[in-house]
Design a protein around this motif. Structure first.
Motif, PDB file in Angstrom:
ATOM      1  N   GLN A 159       0.808  -1.212   0.000  1.00 10.36           N
ATOM      2  CA  GLN A 159       0.000   0.000   0.000  1.00 10.36           C
ATOM      3  C   GLN A 159       0.845   1.267   0.000  1.00 10.36           C
ATOM      4  OE1 GLN A 159      -3.598  -0.087  -0.088  1.00 10.36           O
ATOM      5  NE2 GLN A 159      -2.842  -2.087  -0.766  1.00 10.36           N
ATOM      6  N   VAL A 190       4.341   3.387   1.993  1.00  8.22           N
ATOM      7  CA  VAL A 190       5.251   3.492   3.129  1.00  8.22           C
ATOM      8  C   VAL A 190       4.603   4.332   4.225  1.00  8.22           C
ATOM      9  CG1 VAL A 190       7.497   4.344   3.907  1.00  8.22           C
ATOM     10  CG2 VAL A 190       7.273   3.322   1.636  1.00  8.22           C
ATOM     11  N   LYS A 191       4.799   3.915   5.469  1.00 11.99           N
ATOM     12  CA  LYS A 191       4.387   4.726   6.615  1.00 11.99           C
ATOM     13  C   LYS A 191       5.576   4.917   7.552  1.00 11.99           C
ATOM     14  CE  LYS A 191      -0.621   3.966   6.998  1.00 11.99           C
ATOM     15  NZ  LYS A 191      -1.722   3.576   7.916  1.00 11.99           N
ATOM     16  N   VAL A 232       6.444   5.630  11.169  1.00 12.64           N
ATOM     17  CA  VAL A 232       5.633   5.408  12.373  1.00 12.64           C
ATOM     18  C   VAL A 232       6.527   5.229  13.591  1.00 12.64           C
ATOM     19  CG1 VAL A 232       3.637   4.405  11.188  1.00 12.64           C
ATOM     20  CG2 VAL A 232       5.596   2.950  11.763  1.00 12.64           C
ATOM     21  N   ASN A 260      -0.685   3.880  15.321  1.00 15.06           N
ATOM     22  CA  ASN A 260       0.258   4.499  14.391  1.00 15.06           C
ATOM     23  C   ASN A 260       1.642   3.914  14.640  1.00 15.06           C
ATOM     24  OD1 ASN A 260       1.100   6.282  12.335  1.00 15.06           O
ATOM     25  ND2 ASN A 260       1.748   7.801  13.840  1.00 15.06           N
ATOM     26  N   ASP A 274       4.620   0.522  13.964  1.00 16.26           N
ATOM     27  CA  ASP A 274       5.146  -0.331  12.904  1.00 16.26           C
ATOM     28  C   ASP A 274       4.316  -1.600  12.732  1.00 16.26           C
ATOM     29  OD1 ASP A 274       6.029  -1.305  15.373  1.00 16.26           O
ATOM     30  OD2 ASP A 274       8.160  -1.286  14.829  1.00 16.26           O
ATOM     31  N   ASP A 313       1.101  -1.930  13.293  1.00 18.00           N
ATOM     32  CA  ASP A 313      -0.145  -1.552  12.613  1.00 18.00           C
ATOM     33  C   ASP A 313       0.089  -1.377  11.116  1.00 18.00           C
ATOM     34  OD1 ASP A 313      -1.804  -1.386  14.961  1.00 18.00           O
ATOM     35  OD2 ASP A 313      -0.762   0.467  15.459  1.00 18.00           O
ATOM     36  N   ALA A 314       1.175  -0.689  10.763  1.00 18.22           N
ATOM     37  CA  ALA A 314       1.476  -0.450   9.351  1.00 18.22           C
ATOM     38  C   ALA A 314       1.676  -1.763   8.613  1.00 18.22           C
ATOM     39  CB  ALA A 314       2.718   0.436   9.220  1.00 18.22           C
ATOM     40  N   GLU A 365      -1.439  -3.605   7.848  1.00 23.05           N
ATOM     41  CA  GLU A 365      -2.206  -2.983   6.766  1.00 23.05           C
ATOM     42  C   GLU A 365      -1.485  -3.072   5.426  1.00 23.05           C
ATOM     43  OE1 GLU A 365      -2.703   0.936   8.281  1.00 23.05           O
ATOM     44  OE2 GLU A 365      -3.933   0.284   9.986  1.00 23.05           O
ATOM     45  N   TYR A 369       1.603  -2.092   4.629  1.00 23.22           N
ATOM     46  CA  TYR A 369       2.507  -0.980   4.340  1.00 23.22           C
ATOM     47  C   TYR A 369       3.933  -1.360   4.740  1.00 23.22           C
ATOM     48  CZ  TYR A 369      -1.259   2.453   3.638  1.00 23.22           C
ATOM     49  OH  TYR A 369      -2.346   3.145   3.165  1.00 23.22           O
ATOM     50  N   SER A 378       6.940  -0.309   6.849  1.00 24.08           N
ATOM     51  CA  SER A 378       7.069   0.542   8.037  1.00 24.08           C
ATOM     52  C   SER A 378       8.497   1.059   8.169  1.00 24.08           C
ATOM     53  CB  SER A 378       6.682  -0.223   9.305  1.00 24.08           C
ATOM     54  OG  SER A 378       7.652  -1.196   9.637  1.00 24.08           O
TER      55      SER A 378
END
Length: 255
Positions: free
Chosen positions: A179, A181-182, A184, A221, A223, A225-226, A229, A231, A233
């Motif tokens: 999805q 990059v986040k 976090v 918010n 790593d 969680d990301a 989903e 993403y 992290s």
């Protein structure tokens, strides 16, 4: 001039992850690999003090890549890479991995992969630890390529403050595209260990440790969680473990 990139890991010089990372980094600059000659997962920031370090040149990555296997830990590999093998040369970037298995959340404290990157940060070198949430020796890293290039390019352009490194984790490869990059925070999670007792041929007990990671962080918010989903992290990590809020509180104690 091409940037000089030092590569290390903790899964050993023979792992698929370091081979993939070396191929990717070769697209960006001059690569030198210094990695353990045996599996060093979970070594944390251990260094070798009581015995000599042995370093041997290898041809693991072909004639165009300068590579060495080291009898020491991941942190040892970065130390000897900087101070002996590349002595007198400016290293532009240290990358560690790609680790087989997640180094999100509290795993960062146990990880040899991340300790190699943190060792570089202690030396003032921009550094990144890369990990994949797949422990398989033949894991699929194909979805990591473009993100690794982009993240490394950004670090080379912007730099990182001294003492800071990036902990980058990728979800395991799946039919669903990543999805994005986040950036976090590290999740507040803990390992719940359990020990399986067995008997050796002489009837003496020995133990295998196992366990599960329990996320106790309600921040949403993090790593973990990301990754859940799908993403990539990124957590900025500092080796300074001082709690500055508590420092101020304790300075008022009657000591």
């Amino acid at each position: 001039m091409k940037p000089l990139i030092l590569i290390a890991n903790d899964d050993s010089i023979y792992s698929k992850g370091i081979r993939v990372l070396t191929e990717i980094m070769s697209e960006m600059g001059e690569v030198v690999v210094v990695a353990p000659d045996t599996h060093q997962s979970g070594m944390g920031h251990a260094i070798t003090l009581g015995e000599p370090l042995r370093v041997e040149k290898t041809n693991n990555f072909g004639d165009h890549i300068q590579s060495y296997k080291c009898s020491g830990t991941p942190a040892d590999c970065v130390k000897i890479g900087k101070h002996q093998i590349l002595k007198g040369r400016k290293i532009d970037l240290v990358v560690s991995g790609i680790n087989h298995g997640s180094n999100a959340s509290i795993a960062v404290l146990y990880s040899g992969t991340m300790s190699a990157a943190i060792e570089a940060a202690m030396e003032g070198i921009p550094a990144i630890g890369f990990s994949l949430c797949d422990f398989a020796s033949d894991a699929d890293f194909s979805h990591c390529h473009d993100y690794i290039i982009k993240i490394c390019q950004q670090v080379l352009v912007h730099g990182l403050p001294k003492g800071l490194t990036l902990n980058v984790n990728f979800p395991a490869h799946s039919s669903m595209p990543l999805q994005g990059v986040k950036v976090v925070k590290q999740a507040n999670a803990i390992f719940r260990e359990r020990f399986e007792e067995r008997k050796d041929p002489y009837g003496k007990p020995y133990y295998w440790m196992d366990g599960d990671l329990h996320n106790e962080d309600l921040n949403n918010n993090t790593d973990l969680d990301a990754l859940a989903e799908n993403y990539v992290s990124i957590v900025p990590v500092k080796y300074d473990l001082t709690d500055y809020d508590e420092l101020q509180q304790m300075q008022s104690w009657d000591l």
